[in-house]
Structure formats: structure tokens, C-alpha cells
Design an enzyme around this catalytic site. Structure first.
Site, PDB file in Angstrom:
ATOM      1  N   ARG A 132       6.898  10.312  -3.833  1.00 59.08           N
ATOM      2  CA  ARG A 132       8.181  10.811  -4.339  1.00 59.08           C
ATOM      3  C   ARG A 132       8.523  10.266  -5.725  1.00 59.08           C
ATOM      4  O   ARG A 132       9.469  10.711  -6.351  1.00 59.08           O
ATOM      5  CB  ARG A 132       9.291  10.493  -3.330  1.00 59.08           C
ATOM      6  CG  ARG A 132       9.280  11.503  -2.177  1.00 59.08           C
ATOM      7  CD  ARG A 132      10.016  10.999  -0.976  1.00 59.08           C
ATOM      8  NE  ARG A 132      11.416  10.748  -1.246  1.00 59.08           N
ATOM      9  CZ  ARG A 132      12.207  10.020  -0.463  1.00 59.08           C
ATOM     10  NH1 ARG A 132      11.711   9.468   0.636  1.00 59.08           N
ATOM     11  NH2 ARG A 132      13.464   9.849  -0.764  1.00 59.08           N
ATOM     12  N   ARG A 184      12.045  -8.555 -32.696  1.00 64.67           N
ATOM     13  CA  ARG A 184      10.811  -8.135 -32.020  1.00 64.67           C
ATOM     14  C   ARG A 184      10.016  -9.369 -31.601  1.00 64.67           C
ATOM     15  O   ARG A 184      10.368 -10.495 -31.940  1.00 64.67           O
ATOM     16  CB  ARG A 184      10.026  -7.221 -32.952  1.00 64.67           C
ATOM     17  CG  ARG A 184      10.738  -5.854 -33.108  1.00 64.67           C
ATOM     18  CD  ARG A 184      10.019  -4.965 -34.078  1.00 64.67           C
ATOM     19  NE  ARG A 184       8.609  -4.895 -33.767  1.00 64.67           N
ATOM     20  CZ  ARG A 184       7.640  -4.689 -34.673  1.00 64.67           C
ATOM     21  NH1 ARG A 184       7.952  -4.549 -35.948  1.00 64.67           N
ATOM     22  NH2 ARG A 184       6.384  -4.641 -34.303  1.00 64.67           N
ATOM     23  N   ARG A 243      10.238  -6.833 -62.431  1.00 60.99           N
ATOM     24  CA  ARG A 243      10.816  -5.497 -62.399  1.00 60.99           C
ATOM     25  C   ARG A 243      10.842  -4.981 -63.838  1.00 60.99           C
ATOM     26  O   ARG A 243      10.698  -5.755 -64.791  1.00 60.99           O
ATOM     27  CB  ARG A 243      12.233  -5.532 -61.816  1.00 60.99           C
ATOM     28  CG  ARG A 243      13.188  -6.349 -62.657  1.00 60.99           C
ATOM     29  CD  ARG A 243      14.567  -6.474 -62.021  1.00 60.99           C
ATOM     30  NE  ARG A 243      15.453  -7.181 -62.914  1.00 60.99           N
ATOM     31  CZ  ARG A 243      16.349  -8.096 -62.527  1.00 60.99           C
ATOM     32  NH1 ARG A 243      16.458  -8.421 -61.251  1.00 60.99           N
ATOM     33  NH2 ARG A 243      17.119  -8.673 -63.396  1.00 60.99           N
ATOM     34  N   ASN A 299       3.964  -6.932 -45.076  1.00 54.52           N
ATOM     35  CA  ASN A 299       3.005  -7.795 -44.372  1.00 54.52           C
ATOM     36  C   ASN A 299       1.730  -7.067 -43.992  1.00 54.52           C
ATOM     37  O   ASN A 299       0.766  -7.692 -43.600  1.00 54.52           O
ATOM     38  CB  ASN A 299       3.648  -8.388 -43.115  1.00 54.52           C
ATOM     39  CG  ASN A 299       4.099  -7.312 -42.146  1.00 54.52           C
ATOM     40  OD1 ASN A 299       4.586  -6.258 -42.550  1.00 54.52           O
ATOM     41  ND2 ASN A 299       3.953  -7.582 -40.868  1.00 54.52           N
ATOM     42  N   GLU A 352      12.696   3.556  15.756  1.00 52.58           N
ATOM     43  CA  GLU A 352      12.568   4.441  14.588  1.00 52.58           C
ATOM     44  C   GLU A 352      13.404   5.698  14.814  1.00 52.58           C
ATOM     45  O   GLU A 352      13.527   6.178  15.939  1.00 52.58           O
ATOM     46  CB  GLU A 352      11.094   4.804  14.372  1.00 52.58           C
ATOM     47  CG  GLU A 352      10.248   3.653  13.891  1.00 52.58           C
ATOM     48  CD  GLU A 352      10.856   2.943  12.693  1.00 52.58           C
ATOM     49  OE1 GLU A 352      11.012   3.560  11.635  1.00 52.58           O
ATOM     50  OE2 GLU A 352      11.197   1.748  12.827  1.00 52.58           O
ATOM     51  N   ASP A 408       8.317  -2.595  -1.774  1.00 53.86           N
ATOM     52  CA  ASP A 408       9.245  -1.641  -2.381  1.00 53.86           C
ATOM     53  C   ASP A 408      10.697  -1.996  -2.063  1.00 53.86           C
ATOM     54  O   ASP A 408      11.588  -1.172  -2.134  1.00 53.86           O
ATOM     55  CB  ASP A 408       8.917  -0.204  -1.956  1.00 53.86           C
ATOM     56  CG  ASP A 408       9.131   0.049  -0.480  1.00 53.86           C
ATOM     57  OD1 ASP A 408       9.462  -0.910   0.243  1.00 53.86           O
ATOM     58  OD2 ASP A 408       8.983   1.203  -0.062  1.00 53.86           O
ATOM     59  N   ALA A 461       0.837  -1.198   0.000  1.00 47.55           N
ATOM     60  CA  ALA A 461       0.000   0.000   0.000  1.00 47.55           C
ATOM     61  C   ALA A 461       0.870   1.247   0.000  1.00 47.55           C
ATOM     62  O   ALA A 461       0.686   2.150   0.791  1.00 47.55           O
ATOM     63  CB  ALA A 461      -0.928  -0.015   1.218  1.00 47.55           C
ATOM     64  N   GLY A 462       1.838   1.252  -0.915  1.00 46.45           N
ATOM     65  CA  GLY A 462       2.798   2.358  -0.935  1.00 46.45           C
ATOM     66  C   GLY A 462       2.161   3.659  -1.375  1.00 46.45           C
ATOM     67  O   GLY A 462       1.324   3.675  -2.275  1.00 46.45           O
TER      68      GLY A 462
HETATM   69  C1  UD1 Z   1      10.147   1.149   7.891  1.00 45.36           C
HETATM   70  C2  UD1 Z   1      10.534   0.595   9.264  1.00 45.36           C
HETATM   71  C3  UD1 Z   1      11.974   1.009   9.559  1.00 45.36           C
HETATM   72  C4  UD1 Z   1      12.879   0.479   8.471  1.00 45.36           C
HETATM   73  C5  UD1 Z   1      12.416   0.950   7.087  1.00 45.36           C
HETATM   74  C6  UD1 Z   1      13.181   0.221   6.013  1.00 45.36           C
HETATM   75  C7  UD1 Z   1       8.493   0.625  10.611  1.00 45.36           C
HETATM   76  C8  UD1 Z   1       7.746   1.314  11.683  1.00 45.36           C
HETATM   77  N1  UD1 Z   1       9.653   1.151  10.271  1.00 45.36           N
HETATM   78  O1  UD1 Z   1      10.205   2.567   7.984  1.00 45.36           O
HETATM   79  O2  UD1 Z   1      12.381   0.486  10.808  1.00 45.36           O
HETATM   80  O3  UD1 Z   1      14.219   0.913   8.711  1.00 45.36           O
HETATM   81  O4  UD1 Z   1      11.021   0.641   6.887  1.00 45.36           O
HETATM   82  O5  UD1 Z   1      12.900   0.757   4.762  1.00 45.36           O
HETATM   83  O6  UD1 Z   1       8.045  -0.388  10.122  1.00 45.36           O
HETATM   84  N2  UD1 Z   1       2.903   0.657   4.686  1.00 45.36           N
HETATM   85  C9  UD1 Z   1       1.580   0.316   4.544  1.00 45.36           C
HETATM   86  N3  UD1 Z   1       0.663   0.914   5.349  1.00 45.36           N
HETATM   87  C10 UD1 Z   1       1.004   1.821   6.301  1.00 45.36           C
HETATM   88  C11 UD1 Z   1       2.356   2.166   6.431  1.00 45.36           C
HETATM   89  C12 UD1 Z   1       3.275   1.562   5.625  1.00 45.36           C
HETATM   90  O7  UD1 Z   1       1.235  -0.518   3.707  1.00 45.36           O
HETATM   91  O8  UD1 Z   1       0.094   2.319   7.006  1.00 45.36           O
HETATM   92  C13 UD1 Z   1       3.883  -0.006   3.823  1.00 45.36           C
HETATM   93  C14 UD1 Z   1       4.557   0.976   2.879  1.00 45.36           C
HETATM   94  O9  UD1 Z   1       3.911   0.999   1.634  1.00 45.36           O
HETATM   95  C15 UD1 Z   1       5.952   0.393   2.713  1.00 45.36           C
HETATM   96  C16 UD1 Z   1       6.194  -0.303   4.053  1.00 45.36           C
HETATM   97  O10 UD1 Z   1       4.926  -0.514   4.633  1.00 45.36           O
HETATM   98  O11 UD1 Z   1       5.982  -0.603   1.686  1.00 45.36           O
HETATM   99  C17 UD1 Z   1       7.098   0.528   4.967  1.00 45.36           C
HETATM  100  O12 UD1 Z   1       6.460   1.744   5.288  1.00 45.36           O
HETATM  101  P1  UD1 Z   1       7.238   3.109   5.316  1.00 45.36           P
HETATM  102  O13 UD1 Z   1       6.284   4.176   5.670  1.00 45.36           O
HETATM  103  O14 UD1 Z   1       8.044   3.260   4.079  1.00 45.36           O
HETATM  104  O15 UD1 Z   1       8.191   2.874   6.584  1.00 45.36           O
HETATM  105  P2  UD1 Z   1       9.590   3.538   6.863  1.00 45.36           P
HETATM  106  O16 UD1 Z   1       9.373   4.836   7.568  1.00 45.36           O
HETATM  107  O17 UD1 Z   1      10.415   3.527   5.664  1.00 45.36           O
HETATM  108 MG    MG Z   2      10.096   3.271   3.573  1.00 43.62          MG
END
Ligand code: UD1
Ligand code: MG
Length: 448
Positions: free
Chosen positions: A20, A321, A428, A374, A160, A110, A15-16
Site C-alpha cells: 500500500r 548545508r 576591478r 570553490n 483477529e 512498521d 518482512a513487510g
Molecule cells: C497484527 C496482529 C493484530 C494487531 C495488528 C496491529 C497478528 C496475527 N495480528 O495484525 O492482532 O492488532 O498487527 O497492527 O499478529 N509479518 C511478517 N511475516 C508474516 C506476517 C507478518 O514478517 O508472515 C510482519 C509484517 O511485516 C508486520 C507484522 O508482522 O510488520 C504484522 O503483520 P500484519 O500482516 O501487518 O498483521 P496485522 O494483520 O496488521
Molecule cells: Mg499490520
């Protein structure tokens, strides 16, 4: 219990937000080596773990759900209605967790370079008695990551960055993201997570401290930074692509391919390359290609969805292709484009040609500049060229048309009717030669 007998539930967080990336496409659908990040993550999970898969998506993320089901048809899709942190996201799959599994594995979609053997390593730690296993790495630049706080071989907490003390921030051992825990403890741990932190989020990482407080054992496994790099923007996507290409090239070379300048050769996640294949610099091989033993691909060639049988020679500047099927020991030379055509064993298309929707029989010779016409603007039509046929240079074969076995086509012909086996077809303008005409013409101009 043996490792193989354990069944896991792998939960892939997809759920990214992806803001960015500045893209109309969800972040996890951006591609590396011809496949989405989500599909890479799912493929590692399917190879590294035995059991069920759940993919957590944001509401209305139909494209993400569809891609997940393409890569893992048995996956369950869970929707996280609000974005309230990684533990909250995992609990979107509560119904799956409640079904009961030996192990729960959480990975982020990701983080596309994660390898199956690392997942196996994490699950092996659980089989050997750990209750929680996190994946760590020594970060060149730890900014933004959670820090692993360890004592001896035990993992005490994951902090964190926004909640860390100055001492904790100085730690370089960081949380990569993937985490595994015993299924029997899963809901006890996840339900105990509270959003009492700087971001008011439900942190999945909190389960480490909760587990310790309950006398359970948490451990950290260490990965290489390259394997756990996360992708949040296009520059990181390019860095991940470079790492993925490096991995694919090494794999091809380990399997017996020679690359003169591997850093200039681009492969796809599913490229199959045999032994004693030579790939010269600046070659791009798109998805769904098979290159059999002993093939040579000269510089600046570009292939997609093509098969190249043993001993064939391509390029330089060959373009295959989708649907190009190059037979054993066939030759495809410079500035030749082949689409949806079989070029059978030992046939030659050496210079400046377009062959589409055709069959070129074994040992046929297609002269320089031959074009298969073709397409009539509405439909594609087929051309069939028999074994051993010889097509003179600069001919146009207007499809649908058949050239029989062993037939000859005179250079510069426009062929619109079938040519039977062993016949000669010439289509030809006839040549007219006027002796002395040029001299007379020049003399006329000199006088004037
Ligand atoms: C998270 C970790 C951190 C780690 C880092 C590595 C936690 C609290 N922290 O931080 O310790 O060093 O990843 O990259 O886990 N996501 C959801 N729903 C949400 C929140 C997040 O699906 O409500 C998914 C995001 O799409 C992503 C993943 O969980 O794929 C991580 O979330 P993100 O917000 O990127 O966490 P970070 O702050 O990077
Ligand atoms: Mg992250």
C-alpha cells in the site's frame, strides 16, 4: 532476580509487504524525522531491553538487512522464506530463540513510535511473574485490529477481526502488536500455534490462548494510541511523522528551547538543541545538527549536518548545508548559504553570500553578495580568510586562495591571488568619471 539481570531476545519483524506504500522502497525503510521506521524500532528496542536482537526480513531484502545492521550492528538477520503469519515470522529466528533467553520480545518494524519505556514496562511485567504480556490500546476506530479479550487483570485471548464474533468485534481494546513472553515457554507456545483461522496463517497472537490453556498467566499493558500507530500507507506515514515531530518539539521545549510556532518547526530524530535557544516559525532542521545554548534561528532557515555554537544568530532565510560549523556569536544573515566551512567566533556573513569549503576567521566581516568560487567543474578548492579580514561587498574569491589576517578586499573584486595580512587588494576595473557627460548626452537626444 532483578530486572537488570534479565537478558532478552528482541525479535523485530521487518518482512513487510508494503504494497500500500506503492513504492520501490521496502516499507520499513521509509523515514520519519530523517531515520527509517526500522531504525526507530531498533533504537527503542536497544534502549528498552538488554540482550540480543534478531531482525526478520523477507528473502532478497538486502537493503532492509543492511539498514538493520547499521542501526544495530550486533543484530542477527533471520530470513522468513514464505509469508505465513506473524508466529511463523518469529520462528524464522528459531536458532536465536534456542540459545535461551529470560525473555522474548517481539515488535513490528512498521510501528515506529513505540517508546523504550513501554518496552521496559512490558519486560517488567514478565519480571513480576507474567508469562505473556501483550500491548493494547483503546482504538478510536478498531477496524482491522485484533481485539484483546480480558477478564479482571488477565488477558484471556487476542482475537483477529476476521475471526471475531459480533460481541468480540464490539470491543475497543485492541492489540498494538508488541508482545513479550518468557523465554522458557517460547518454543512450547510458538510450536503449538496452528493455522486454523480465517486467513490460514500462523498467528503470533494465538500464544495468549495457548498460554492460558496451560495455566500460564497472560496480561495486557495499555499504551496510548499515538504511540502504537502502525504505518501501512503514505497517509499513515504522514500521520506518524506528525506525531514524531510533536514528540521532538516537546522534548526540545522541555530542554529549554523557545519555539514561537512549534507546529511549523521540523526537527530530526538526532537534533541536539541547548537551552535558551529561540527558533522562529518555519525552520527545518535536518539530521546531524547541534544547536548550542543561546542560539537564535530566525524564520525560514534550513539546516542540515551543521553545528551552531552558543550565541550565534541565523537567518531569516539562512541555509546551512552539511559541514557548516558556525562559531560562537557569529552571524549568518538572510539568503546566505554555508557549506563545509568554519565561520569562526564573532564572524559575520550577513547578506546574500555563498561560502563553501572555506574558513572564515574570527571577527572577519564578509560583505553583501560575496561569493566563494570553490568549484572549477572538476574539483572543490579551499578558501582561507584570516581573522578580522574585511571582504568588500560583491567580491568573488576564486579558490584556492588565501586572505591574510586583517586584510581588506575592495568591493567588487575578483580575487585570484593570495592577499597578505593587513594588505588591501582591489581587483576591478578602474573608475573613470567624465564631468558633464550625462547632460551632453541628454541634450543630444532632445535635439534629435
Ligand atoms: C497484527 C496482529 C493484530 C494487531 C495488528 C496491529 C497478528 C496475527 N495480528 O495484525 O492482532 O492488532 O498487527 O497492527 O499478529 N509479518 C511478517 N511475516 C508474516 C506476517 C507478518 O514478517 O508472515 C510482519 C509484517 O511485516 C508486520 C507484522 O508482522 O510488520 C504484522 O503483520 P500484519 O500482516 O501487518 O498483521 P496485522 O494483520 O496488521
Ligand atoms: Mg499490520
Amino acid at each position: 532476580m532483578s530486572l537488570n539481570a534479565r537478558r532478552s531476545l528482541a525479535i523485530v519483524l521487518a518482512a513487510g509487504e508494503g504494497v500500500r506504500m506503492r513504492s520501490a522502497r521496502p516499507k520499513v525503510l521509509h523515514e520519519l524525522a530523517g531515520r527509517s521506521m526500522l531504525a526507530h524500532a531498533l533504537s527503542a528496542v536497544l534502549e528498552g531491553a538488554t540482550g540480543d536482537v534478531a531482525v526478520v526480513v523477507a528473502p532478497d531484502d538486502d537493503g532492509v538487512a543492511a539498514e538493520a545492521l547499521k542501526a544495530a550492528p550486533n543484530a542477527k538477520i533471520a530470513v522468513q522464506r514464505e509469508r505465513r503469519g506473524t508466529a511463523h515470522a518469529v520462528l524464522a529466528a528459531r536458532a536465536e530463540i534456542e540459545r535461551g533467553h529470560d525473555d522474548i520480545l517481539v515488535v513490528y518494524a512498521d510501528t515506529p513510535l513505540l517508546e523504550a519505556r513501554t518496552i521496559m514496562g512490558m519486560l517488567a511485567e514478565l519480571a513480576q511473574g507474567a508469562d505473556v504480556v501483550a500491548l493494547g490500546f483503546e482504538a478510536a476506530d478498531p477496524a482491522g485490529y485484533g481485539r484483546l479479550i480480558t477478564r479482571d487483570r488477565r488477558l484471556v485471548a487476542i482475537r483477529e477481526e476476521k475471526d471475531a464474533s459480533a460481541d468480540e468485534r464490539a470491543l475497543r481494546l485492541c492489540n498494538a502488536g508488541p508482545i513479550a513472553f518468557k523465554g522458557a515457554e517460547a518454543l512450547n507456545l510458538l510450536d503449538a500455534v496452528k493455522p486454523d483461522n480465517a486467513q490460514s496463517e500462523y498467528y503470533l497472537t494465538d500464544i495468549v490462548e495457548i498460554a492460558n490453556a496451560r495455566g500460564l498467566t497472560a496480561r495486557a499493558l495499555i499504551a496510548r494510541e499515538k504511540e502504537v500507530m502502525g504505518v501501512n500507507d503514505r497517509a499513515q506515514l504522514a500521520a506518524a511523522e506528525a506525531a514524531m515531530q510533536d514528540r521532538l518539539r516537546r522534548r526540545a521545549m522541555a530542554a529549554g528551547a523557545t519555539m514561537t510556532a512549534p507546529e511549523t518547526v521540523f526537527l530530526s530524530f538526532d537534533t541536539r538543541i541547548g537551552r535558551d535557544v529561540l527558533i522562529e516559525p518555519h525552520v527545518v532542521i535536518g539530521p546531524k545538527c547541534t544547536i548550542e545554548d543561546g542560539v537564535t534561528i530566525h524564520a525560514f532557515s534550513y539546516l542540515e549536518s551543521a553545528r551552531v555554537a552558543r550565541g550565534a544568530i541565523l537567518g531569516p532565510f539562512a541555509r546551512l548545508r552539511p559541514g557548516a560549523d558556525i562559531g560562537a556569536n557569529a552571524k549568518i544573515g538572510n539568503f546566505v548559504e554555508i557549506k563545509q566551512s568554519a565561520i569562526e567566533e564573532g564572524a559575520k556573513v550577513n547578506h546574500l553570500s555563498y561560502i563553501g569549503d572555506a574558513r572564515v576567521g574570527a571577527k572577519a566581516n564578509i560583505g553583501a553578495g560575496t561569493i566563494v568560487c570553490n568549484y572549477d567543474g572538476f574539483a572543490k578548492h579551499k578558501t582561507d580568510i584570516g581573522a578580522g579580514a574585511f571582504i568588500g561587498s560583491n567580491s568573488a574569491l576564486v579558490a584556492p586562495v588565501t586572505i591574510g589576517e586583517g586584510a581588506y578586499v575592495g568591493s567588487g573584486s575578483v580575487i585570484t591571488k593570495p592577499v597578505e595580512a593587513d594588505a588591501l587588494a582591489i581587483a576591478r576595473g578602474r573608475q573613470e568619471t567624465r564631468a558633464g557627460w550625462a547632460r551632453t548626452f541628454r541634450d543630444l537626444h532632445k535635439k534629435g
